[in-house]
Design a protein around this motif. Structure first.
Motif, PDB file in Angstrom:
ATOM      1  N   ILE A 158       2.825   7.140  10.286  1.00 48.33           N
ATOM      2  CA  ILE A 158       4.045   6.423   9.886  1.00 48.33           C
ATOM      3  C   ILE A 158       3.715   5.233   8.989  1.00 48.33           C
ATOM      4  CG2 ILE A 158       5.901   4.943  10.771  1.00 48.33           C
ATOM      5  CD1 ILE A 158       5.953   6.848  13.226  1.00 48.33           C
ATOM      6  N   ALA A 159       2.758   4.416   9.432  1.00 49.78           N
ATOM      7  CA  ALA A 159       2.455   3.204   8.672  1.00 49.78           C
ATOM      8  C   ALA A 159       1.854   3.550   7.316  1.00 49.78           C
ATOM      9  CB  ALA A 159       1.508   2.313   9.467  1.00 49.78           C
ATOM     10  N   LEU A 160       0.906   4.489   7.296  1.00 44.50           N
ATOM     11  CA  LEU A 160       0.224   4.752   6.037  1.00 44.50           C
ATOM     12  C   LEU A 160       1.099   5.518   5.050  1.00 44.50           C
ATOM     13  CD1 LEU A 160      -3.402   5.445   7.250  1.00 44.50           C
ATOM     14  CD2 LEU A 160      -2.517   3.411   6.119  1.00 44.50           C
ATOM     15  N   VAL A 161       1.864   6.501   5.548  1.00 44.89           N
ATOM     16  CA  VAL A 161       2.737   7.237   4.627  1.00 44.89           C
ATOM     17  C   VAL A 161       3.836   6.302   4.112  1.00 44.89           C
ATOM     18  CG1 VAL A 161       4.405   9.112   4.436  1.00 44.89           C
ATOM     19  CG2 VAL A 161       2.248   9.493   5.605  1.00 44.89           C
ATOM     20  N   GLY A 162       4.432   5.511   5.007  1.00 42.40           N
ATOM     21  CA  GLY A 162       5.463   4.563   4.579  1.00 42.40           C
ATOM     22  C   GLY A 162       4.926   3.617   3.515  1.00 42.40           C
ATOM     23  N   CYS A 163       3.757   3.052   3.752  1.00 43.78           N
ATOM     24  CA  CYS A 163       3.190   2.091   2.806  1.00 43.78           C
ATOM     25  C   CYS A 163       2.761   2.780   1.514  1.00 43.78           C
ATOM     26  CB  CYS A 163       2.009   1.361   3.425  1.00 43.78           C
ATOM     27  SG  CYS A 163       2.499   0.248   4.743  1.00 43.78           S
ATOM     28  N   LEU A 164       2.172   3.982   1.633  1.00 44.04           N
ATOM     29  CA  LEU A 164       1.716   4.683   0.427  1.00 44.04           C
ATOM     30  C   LEU A 164       2.876   4.921  -0.525  1.00 44.04           C
ATOM     31  CD1 LEU A 164      -0.548   6.252  -1.094  1.00 44.04           C
ATOM     32  CD2 LEU A 164       0.346   8.300  -0.010  1.00 44.04           C
ATOM     33  N   TYR A 165       3.983   5.491   0.005  1.00 43.79           N
ATOM     34  CA  TYR A 165       5.105   5.766  -0.883  1.00 43.79           C
ATOM     35  C   TYR A 165       5.721   4.481  -1.417  1.00 43.79           C
ATOM     36  CZ  TYR A 165       4.819  10.739  -0.354  1.00 43.79           C
ATOM     37  OH  TYR A 165       4.371  12.038  -0.429  1.00 43.79           O
ATOM     38  N   GLY A 166       5.675   3.410  -0.626  1.00 43.84           N
ATOM     39  CA  GLY A 166       6.152   2.125  -1.131  1.00 43.84           C
ATOM     40  C   GLY A 166       5.297   1.620  -2.278  1.00 43.84           C
ATOM     41  N   MET A 167       3.976   1.665  -2.077  1.00 46.04           N
ATOM     42  CA  MET A 167       3.065   1.068  -3.053  1.00 46.04           C
ATOM     43  C   MET A 167       3.008   1.845  -4.365  1.00 46.04           C
ATOM     44  SD  MET A 167       1.227  -1.562  -1.647  1.00 46.04           S
ATOM     45  CE  MET A 167      -0.531  -1.590  -1.645  1.00 46.04           C
ATOM     46  N   ARG A 168       3.330   3.144  -4.318  1.00 50.30           N
ATOM     47  CA  ARG A 168       3.229   3.903  -5.571  1.00 50.30           C
ATOM     48  C   ARG A 168       4.591   4.108  -6.208  1.00 50.30           C
ATOM     49  NH1 ARG A 168       3.469   9.632  -4.515  1.00 50.30           N
ATOM     50  NH2 ARG A 168       1.748  10.103  -5.897  1.00 50.30           N
ATOM     51  N   THR A 169       5.594   3.325  -5.776  1.00 48.70           N
ATOM     52  CA  THR A 169       6.922   3.437  -6.360  1.00 48.70           C
ATOM     53  C   THR A 169       6.910   3.079  -7.839  1.00 48.70           C
ATOM     54  OG1 THR A 169       7.870   2.741  -4.266  1.00 48.70           O
ATOM     55  CG2 THR A 169       9.305   2.605  -6.186  1.00 48.70           C
ATOM     56  N   THR A 170       7.558   3.907  -8.647  1.00 50.11           N
ATOM     57  CA  THR A 170       7.793   3.540 -10.042  1.00 50.11           C
ATOM     58  C   THR A 170       9.244   3.885 -10.357  1.00 50.11           C
ATOM     59  OG1 THR A 170       7.048   5.721 -10.720  1.00 50.11           O
ATOM     60  CG2 THR A 170       5.461   3.933 -10.925  1.00 50.11           C
ATOM     61  N   GLY A 171       9.764   3.289 -11.421  1.00 49.51           N
ATOM     62  CA  GLY A 171      11.082   3.682 -11.896  1.00 49.51           C
ATOM     63  C   GLY A 171      12.233   2.932 -11.255  1.00 49.51           C
ATOM     64  N   GLY A 172      12.046   1.629 -11.046  1.00 46.19           N
ATOM     65  CA  GLY A 172      13.165   0.769 -10.670  1.00 46.19           C
ATOM     66  C   GLY A 172      13.800   1.107  -9.345  1.00 46.19           C
ATOM     67  N   THR A 173      15.080   0.739  -9.227  1.00 37.61           N
ATOM     68  CA  THR A 173      15.794   0.877  -7.959  1.00 37.61           C
ATOM     69  C   THR A 173      15.881   2.338  -7.523  1.00 37.61           C
ATOM     70  OG1 THR A 173      17.211  -0.613  -9.180  1.00 37.61           O
ATOM     71  CG2 THR A 173      17.664  -0.361  -6.858  1.00 37.61           C
ATOM     72  N   GLN A 174      16.077   3.225  -8.478  1.00 37.52           N
ATOM     73  CA  GLN A 174      16.122   4.649  -8.154  1.00 37.52           C
ATOM     74  C   GLN A 174      14.826   5.096  -7.502  1.00 37.52           C
ATOM     75  OE1 GLN A 174      16.971   6.753 -11.784  1.00 37.52           O
ATOM     76  NE2 GLN A 174      18.889   7.468 -10.888  1.00 37.52           N
ATOM     77  N   GLY A 175      13.720   4.568  -8.051  1.00 33.35           N
ATOM     78  CA  GLY A 175      12.408   4.900  -7.520  1.00 33.35           C
ATOM     79  C   GLY A 175      12.274   4.472  -6.070  1.00 33.35           C
ATOM     80  N   VAL A 176      12.864   3.327  -5.727  1.00 25.81           N
ATOM     81  CA  VAL A 176      12.797   2.849  -4.343  1.00 25.81           C
ATOM     82  C   VAL A 176      13.505   3.837  -3.425  1.00 25.81           C
ATOM     83  CG1 VAL A 176      13.396   0.986  -2.761  1.00 25.81           C
ATOM     84  CG2 VAL A 176      12.694   0.451  -5.096  1.00 25.81           C
ATOM     85  N   GLY A 177      14.667   4.341  -3.865  1.00 18.79           N
ATOM     86  CA  GLY A 177      15.394   5.331  -3.072  1.00 18.79           C
ATOM     87  C   GLY A 177      14.558   6.577  -2.848  1.00 18.79           C
ATOM     88  N   ARG A 178      13.921   7.056  -3.939  1.00 20.03           N
ATOM     89  CA  ARG A 178      13.074   8.248  -3.821  1.00 20.03           C
ATOM     90  C   ARG A 178      11.909   7.999  -2.873  1.00 20.03           C
ATOM     91  NH1 ARG A 178      13.726   8.980  -9.244  1.00 20.03           N
ATOM     92  NH2 ARG A 178      11.848   7.777  -9.680  1.00 20.03           N
ATOM     93  N   ALA A 179      11.284   6.827  -3.005  1.00 25.33           N
ATOM     94  CA  ALA A 179      10.130   6.513  -2.160  1.00 25.33           C
ATOM     95  C   ALA A 179      10.537   6.519  -0.690  1.00 25.33           C
ATOM     96  CB  ALA A 179       9.560   5.139  -2.547  1.00 25.33           C
ATOM     97  N   THR A 180      11.710   5.972  -0.401  1.00 21.10           N
ATOM     98  CA  THR A 180      12.175   5.893   0.979  1.00 21.10           C
ATOM     99  C   THR A 180      12.379   7.289   1.559  1.00 21.10           C
ATOM    100  OG1 THR A 180      13.325   3.897   0.288  1.00 21.10           O
ATOM    101  CG2 THR A 180      13.902   4.799   2.429  1.00 21.10           C
ATOM    102  N   THR A 181      13.069   8.138   0.802  1.00 20.46           N
ATOM    103  CA  THR A 181      13.312   9.509   1.261  1.00 20.46           C
ATOM    104  C   THR A 181      11.988  10.235   1.473  1.00 20.46           C
ATOM    105  OG1 THR A 181      15.161   9.411  -0.255  1.00 20.46           O
ATOM    106  CG2 THR A 181      14.737  11.513   0.803  1.00 20.46           C
ATOM    107  N   ASP A 182      11.110  10.168   0.459  1.00 19.72           N
ATOM    108  CA  ASP A 182       9.822  10.853   0.566  1.00 19.72           C
ATOM    109  C   ASP A 182       9.050  10.392   1.797  1.00 19.72           C
ATOM    110  OD1 ASP A 182      10.287  12.289  -1.650  1.00 19.72           O
ATOM    111  OD2 ASP A 182       8.980  11.146  -2.991  1.00 19.72           O
ATOM    112  N   ALA A 183       9.086   9.085   2.056  1.00 22.36           N
ATOM    113  CA  ALA A 183       8.319   8.547   3.183  1.00 22.36           C
ATOM    114  C   ALA A 183       8.804   9.156   4.492  1.00 22.36           C
ATOM    115  CB  ALA A 183       8.438   7.024   3.232  1.00 22.36           C
ATOM    116  N   VAL A 184      10.115   9.263   4.669  1.00 26.59           N
ATOM    117  CA  VAL A 184      10.639   9.814   5.928  1.00 26.59           C
ATOM    118  C   VAL A 184      10.312  11.302   6.026  1.00 26.59           C
ATOM    119  CG1 VAL A 184      12.698  10.238   7.288  1.00 26.59           C
ATOM    120  CG2 VAL A 184      12.462   8.105   6.041  1.00 26.59           C
ATOM    121  N   VAL A 185      10.549  12.028   4.930  1.00 25.74           N
ATOM    122  CA  VAL A 185      10.304  13.465   4.955  1.00 25.74           C
ATOM    123  C   VAL A 185       8.845  13.757   5.265  1.00 25.74           C
ATOM    124  CG1 VAL A 185      10.200  15.525   3.510  1.00 25.74           C
ATOM    125  CG2 VAL A 185      12.211  14.039   3.431  1.00 25.74           C
TER     126      VAL A 185
END
Ligand SMILES: Nc1ncnc2c1ncn2[C@@H]1O[C@H](COP(=O)(O)OP(=O)(O)O)[C@@H](O)[C@H]1O
Ligand SMILES: [Mg+2]
Lengths: 251, 273
Positions: free
Chosen positions: A204-231
């Protein structure tokens, strides 16, 4: 030709690098203990109500499901054993982890993701702190400490839910239920009941942080990172659950 | 000038993200106390240029020198000590929104190893730095409670609090009204001219470049004034123009204004973007 394999392999590679760094940082200075306590509060205290409720209802449901089947064999008295074993081995760890993944892996990805797109991660590096040390390691430590605790609490509250059904619908006495629930557990069950949440916490911690840290593409990117992290964290939780179960079954 | 005596030096630096070249064989250098104004369309690689200059992003090829040291293959821990002598204002602000203004500004003082043993207390330096940007009354506010212009000024306060040898400003006036933008440029000139800091400023506003090249800060009036022709401020300012990762122009203001290339000309008149 195998180009489609490149992104997942690259992500996995980043995951391994991040894991190595985050784990290595546990023994490396500086230590950000205030961040660890803050994350323990966010993960542990914050997830306690939902994990307790889900634990309670899974205990109740297990007992209800088993009550009918056991009654046909006249084995009602064993309901405590079944509730206890399923909760400790499987339901407690997995349900708690999936809930915490939904709450906290997404939280970590969106928090770190917004920090990434507003250049706060770059600013950290520019101003003398290692973002892995300051952001990832505290989340890893906090999750690894809190998830086993949450799981134990969820297991216990689930057993209480099972007891509620056993006593009201099957007329089983308190000592009958709790003796059965307790005596059926072996070291092996406790070991996998704790090894699982510990492994899930790392995921949980590493996948959550990984997708957070590699976010690109503004606010939309944050949404994608969040979804990817949970999935992806949920998927890995079930995969690792199967591995650990397989290991203990063969023991 | 050999690389070791420069403040920033790029030698044939290239970097790609996937198929897009972010930097394409870029070479330039600047010495102590000099000014560079970087123009370029959105996505032309200006931000990447600044990040490569301080080692936040590693180039694929070429060599980068910062404060006379080669950083191309330097480890992050060594880079921390070098970056302690550089101030950066990020395009997206980069202010920590979990920390208040005072904590944001003192962050480099507390976290940079080489800066921790100052003889003045951090508190005094933070206050001084916020007074520099005229925001001493916002110490306990959080970035989310500030206006865009105030956030930029806090960013400048954080960039100057360490008294660095080099300041990098990424689009400091983007999205601001002309009056606030003028205030920001005044602060940038103030830092440059009071402490003789080498400055790289990325911008898309023609006026910003004009002010950087022809004006200087007057400590008596607290305003900026036109610098006499041939003075250090005008001589040491060069314009760099980026196009799709390539450095298509480098030169003085006169050369810049006389250039006939249509892309370059776009940045050489007011109102252009
Ligand atoms: N982290 C990154 N990942 C992928 N592409 C990037 C990244 N950073 C920048 N780029 C790309 O590099 C190019 C230059 O970007 P940038 O330097 O931010 O432009 P600007 O001149 O507007 O500041 C753009 O095409 C951008 O999409
Ligand atoms: Mg930019």
């Amino acid at each position: 030709m195998l180009d489609f394999l490149k992104p997942p392999i690259q992500t996995f590679q980043e995951f391994v690098v991040l894991s190595g760094r985050a784990v290595g940082n546990i023994v490396r200075r500086p230590h950000y203990s205030a961040d660890v306590f803050h994350q323990m509060d966010v993960i542990g205290v914050g997830s306690l109500p939902i994990c307790s409720m889900v634990g309670l209802f899974s205990g109740i449901v297990m007992a209800l499901q088993m009550a009918r089947a056991l009654t046909t064999y006249g084995a009602e008295s064993r309901v405590g054993e079944i509730v206890s074993i399923t909760l400790v081995r499987e339901l407690g760890p997995v349900l708690t982890a999936v809930l915490v993944a939904g709450r906290n892996a997404s939280g970590m990805a969106s928090e770190l993701g917004s920090m990434k797109v507003t250049e706060q991660i770059d600013a950290m590096r520019a101003l003398g702190t290692d973002p892995t040390q300051k952001l990832v390691t505290p989340r890893l430590i906090a999750a690894a400490l809190m998830l086993p605790l949450l799981t134990i609490i969820a297991d216990f509250i689930g057993m209480m839910g099972g007891y509620f059904i056993a006593s009201t619908q099957l007329g089983i006495t308190s000592s009958e239920y709790w003796t059965a629930a307790w005596q059926i557990l072996e070291y092996n069950d406790l070991a996998q009941g704790l090894l699982k949440p510990l492994s899930f916490a790392v995921i949980i911690a590493l996948v959550g942080c990984l997708y957070g840290m590699r976010t690109t593409g503004g606010t939309q990117g944050v949404g994608r990172a969040t979804t990817d992290a949970v999935v992806w964290s949920s998927l890995w939780i079930f995969f690792v659950d199967a591995l650990i179960t397989q290991f203990f079954v063969n023991l | 000038m050999d690389a070791a005596s420069t403040i920033v030096c790029f030698e044939d630096v290239s970097l790609r993200f996937g198929d897009t070249p972010a930097l394409d064989h870029v070479s330039f250098q600047m010495g102590a106390g000099e000014t560079r104004v970087v123009f370029g369309a959105a996505g032309s690689g200006k931000t990447v240029l600044l990040k490569v200059a301080v080692g936040l992003v590693k180039p694929d090829s070429g060599r980068v020198f910062l404060l006379g040291q080669e950083i191309t293959c330097m480890r992050e821990t060594e880079l921390f000590d070098l970056r302690a002598r550089v101030g950066i204002l990020f395009q997206e602000g980069g202010l920590f929104d979990s920390l208040n203004v005072a904590e944001n500004v003192s962050y480099p003082l507390e976290n940079q190893r080489t800066l921790r043993s100052g003889n003045r207390s951090n508190e005094a330096r933070v206050r001084e730095s916020l007074e520099f940007v005229e925001l001493a009354h916002t110490l306990d506010k959080f970035p989310s409670e500030l206006s865009g212009g105030m956030r930029r000024r806090v960013g400048i306060a954080r960039a100057v609090v360490t008294e660095p040898a080099l300041e990098l400003y990424d689009s400091p006036t983007a999205g601001l009204d002309p009056i606030t933008a003028h205030t920001i440029i005044t602060l940038i000139l103030k830092e440059r001219d009071l402490r003789n800091t080498a400055t790289i400023m990325v911008t898309h506003r023609y006026q910003d470049g004009q002010l950087m090249a022809n004006f200087r800060y007057n400590p008596n009036s607290g305003e900026i004034e036109r610098a006499p022709r041939g003075s250090a401020e005008t001589v040491d300012t060069k314009f760099l123009i980026m196009q799709e990762g390539r450095l298509v122009f480098e030169g003085s203001e006169t050369e810049f204004l006389a250039n006939q290339d249509p892309y370059v000309r776009k940045f050489a008149r007011p109102g252009a973007s």
